[in-house]
Design a protein around this motif. Structure first.
Motif, PDB file in Angstrom:
ATOM      1  N   ARG A   1      -2.983   3.422  -3.129  1.00 14.35           N
ATOM      2  CA  ARG A   1      -3.487   2.066  -2.917  1.00 14.35           C
ATOM      3  C   ARG A   1      -3.495   1.825  -1.412  1.00 14.35           C
ATOM      4  NH1 ARG A   1      -0.543  -2.138  -6.501  1.00 14.35           N
ATOM      5  NH2 ARG A   1       1.256  -1.683  -5.191  1.00 14.35           N
ATOM      6  N   TYR A   2      -4.629   1.393  -0.869  1.00 12.68           N
ATOM      7  CA  TYR A   2      -4.694   1.224   0.584  1.00 12.68           C
ATOM      8  C   TYR A   2      -5.624   0.089   0.964  1.00 12.68           C
ATOM      9  CZ  TYR A   2      -9.195   3.822   0.734  1.00 12.68           C
ATOM     10  OH  TYR A   2     -10.500   4.234   0.568  1.00 12.68           O
TER      11      TYR A   2
ATOM     12  N   ASP B   1       0.846  -1.181   0.000  1.00 17.26           N
ATOM     13  CA  ASP B   1       0.000   0.000   0.000  1.00 17.26           C
ATOM     14  C   ASP B   1       0.888   1.239   0.000  1.00 17.26           C
ATOM     15  OD1 ASP B   1      -2.195  -1.643   0.114  1.00 17.26           O
ATOM     16  OD2 ASP B   1      -2.664  -1.229   2.216  1.00 17.26           O
TER      17      ASP B   1
ATOM     18  N   SER C   1      -5.188  -4.282   0.470  1.00 19.41           N
ATOM     19  CA  SER C   1      -5.188  -3.458  -0.749  1.00 19.41           C
ATOM     20  C   SER C   1      -6.538  -3.511  -1.459  1.00 19.41           C
ATOM     21  CB  SER C   1      -4.068  -3.906  -1.696  1.00 19.41           C
ATOM     22  OG  SER C   1      -2.813  -3.867  -1.071  1.00 19.41           O
TER      23      SER C   1
END
Length: 569
Positions: free
Chosen positions: A335-336, A193, A346
């Motif tokens: 992106r997390y 991430d 993700s």
């Protein structure tokens, strides 16, 4: 006698007939015809784009072809279901190269867990280690080399250099640095991430589509490859449990193409629709629509997935307007992981852009989009209740409560980004987009729209408060983003009214084990229970990858081409 002869379709023999010249179809046409003994026919319903006649808006490194209706099917779909959401236009390409000729050119692979999940779901041979060689073979990565990347493939991939990023992307990176989020220079090789540089299809001078990369002059010159554009498949021909070819309507008349194998690559909305109309699908649905059941596969048209999105807008002040690179669309993305119960690693993204469309007003608008990258909801493609020519598309994007919760959380994360001092100094009051039809009339590329948007943009730069007023008219009634997020019920209502699918349709003819009653194709793309018929597009994905779908579709087509040639040998 002469009248009867005139209506008799021509009959031609091929080894492989490919129905759909989209992202996957161009790959298959190239790879299968590379073996000179294979006679290959590629059918595309839309415009052909040979190397000497690629339209300027398709070549443009800014995706201006995105708004050209000449390259799109007139398909509509429901973000939720038929009963609780309107039918809105969908982006489904009708041009050689398919989505790769009109999409935003983002080339993300997803993450390894996507493909390991495919294998765990019954798609044997599709785990990360098995698909990586095909990702490498298809690409010419202009930035990265080593065991995760290729340098000899037909598809050029690059990233914008950090010093060329527009102010908004640079500000977002400063937020990431301050908050401890890592910078991901190679999002196709470093799967953490963080704030990443987006990989893009093509060099700085032009777009690389599947058509330009795989249907080159040299490939088109092959005597064993026939390409027919402006043609549509009408009906499959069957002999018992074997598909023997297809009847095609061309500009010159009808054609019966007999083939060892027919490969359907129409995309995840039209492939299941075509199969259902051929009597291949759920017998209950087929009988209800008066379609003769020719082969029962209950899973056809089920498992529809997409990346659900919301949009936050703000006026870009003069210091935030994108000056270079001029022909740029997207630069970076967060992106997390949502961290919510039921979520996976993700599973979310927060996209940002400072140029949402071709015109001058769009260059004064900042866009922030929470995206569900690993959706839990499932929709469907089915035959329409009115018997019309277009499918009934119901994305059911909020079919899972988890997805509603993740979007609400995504709006809060968007608020945190837009109120961060590094970003806040570049923008005006952020709003949750709701009334985008107010701006849609400017999407058509015309001299009048060019003149109007230039005048409006100039005023937005000069008149204090005008930019916020313009953006406010595209936002949800009742105030800005912060005000909306103070009311949990209002957030839920907003999400239901405004969640939208992006052009990442997938999963409607999914791969799986032959004993799986909902699988449509086996891991070689063969329709289970039928000989001579394969599917080789985004339809076969068991789950949509955590990234844009164009690059995974190229990989699928490369891998299935290799499987076909290996079986032939």
């Amino acid at each position: 006698m002469s009248g009867a002869a005139a209506t008799t379709p021509a009959v031609q023999d091929y080894d492989y007939v490919i129905l759909g010249g989209g992202t996957a179809g161009c790959v298959l046409a190239n790879r299968l015809s590379a073996r000179s003994t294979n006679r290959v026919l590629l059918i595309e319903s839309g415009l052909d784009t040979p190397p000497e006649a690629v339209p300027a808006d398709i070549l443009d490194p800014y995706p201006s072809s995105y708004v050209n209706p000449a390259y799109r099917w007139p398909i509509r779909g429901h973000a939720l279901t038929l009963s609780d959401s309107p039918a809105n236009p969908l982006l489904h390409a009708q041009v050689m190269g398919g989505g790769s000729s009109i999409m935003g050119m983002i080339m993300l692979r997803g993450v390894p867990a996507d493909y390991d999940g495919w294998e765990a779901a019954g798609a044997r041979g599709w785990g990360w280690d098995a698909v990586l060689p095909y990702f490498r073979d298809l690409e010419n990565d202009l930035d990265f080399d080593g065991p995760l990347h290729g340098r000899a493939g037909p598809t050029e991939i690059r990233r914008h250099r950090m010093h060329d990023w527009p102010p908004l992307a640079k500000a977002a990176n400063q937020v990431a640095e301050r908050t401890g989020a890592p910078f991901i220079a190679d999002m196709n090789g470093d799967f953490r991430d963080g704030h990443g540089a987006l990989p893009i299809a093509g060099p700085t001078s032009h777009r690389t589509s599947s058509a330009t990369a795989y249907l080159t002059r040299e490939v088109r010159a092959r005597k064993n490859l026939t390409i027919v554009a402006r043609a549509q498949a009408q009906a499959l021909t069957l002999d018992g449990r074997k598909v023997t070819g297809v009847r095609v309507r061309t500009l010159e008349g009808d054609l019966v193409a007999r083939a060892r194998e027919t490969i359907v690559t129409m995309g995840a909305l039209l492939t299941p629709d075509f199969l259902l109309r051929q009597g291949i699908g759920d017998p209950t649905q087929l009988k209800a629509h008066g379609v003769e059941v020719r082969h029962a596969r209950t899973g056809v048209g089920t498992n529809l997935q997409n990346h659900a999105a919301l949009v936050v807008l703000a006026h870009l002040r003069k210091a935030g307007v994108q000056r270079r690179p001029q022909r740029n669309h997207n630069n970076t993305i967060f992106r997390y992981s949502s961290g919510l119960p039921g979520g996976v690693e993700s599973d979310m993204a927060l996209a940002l852009s400072s140029r949402a469309s071709w015109h001058a007003v769009a260059r004064r608008i900042a866009n922030f989009s929470p995206l569900i990258m690993a959706p839990a909801s499932r929709g469907s493609v089915s035959l329409p209740p009115d018997g019309g020519p277009a499918p009934l598309v119901e994305f059911n994007l909020l079919g899972s409560a988890l997805d509603q919760s993740r979007l609400a959380d995504g709006l809060h994360r968007a608020l945190a980004l837009v109120t961060a001092p590094e970003v806040a100094c570049l923008i005006g009051r952020p709003v949750a987009a709701s009334r985008l039809q107010n701006a849609a009339r400017f999407n058509a590329v015309t001299p009048m729209n060019r003149m109007r948007t230039h005048a409006i943009a100039t005023l937005m730069d000069l008149v204090p408060g005008l930019g916020d007023w313009v953006i406010g008219n595209m936002g949800a009634p009742g105030g800005g983003l912060a005000e909306l997020l103070s009311d949990k019920d209002a957030v839920a209502d907003y999400i239901r009214a405004n969640v939208t699918p992006i052009a990442h349709h997938s999963g409607t003819c999914r791969m799986g084990a032959i004993e799986d009653p909902l699988a449509v194709v086996d891991p070689q793309g063969r329709v289970i229970g039928l000989d001579g018929l394969r599917v080789a597009d985004a339809s076969v994905m068991p789950t949509t990858p955590r990234g844009n779908t164009n690059l995974p579709v190229l990989m699928i087509a490369e891998k299935l081409s290799a499987a076909i040639l290996e079986a032939q040998a």
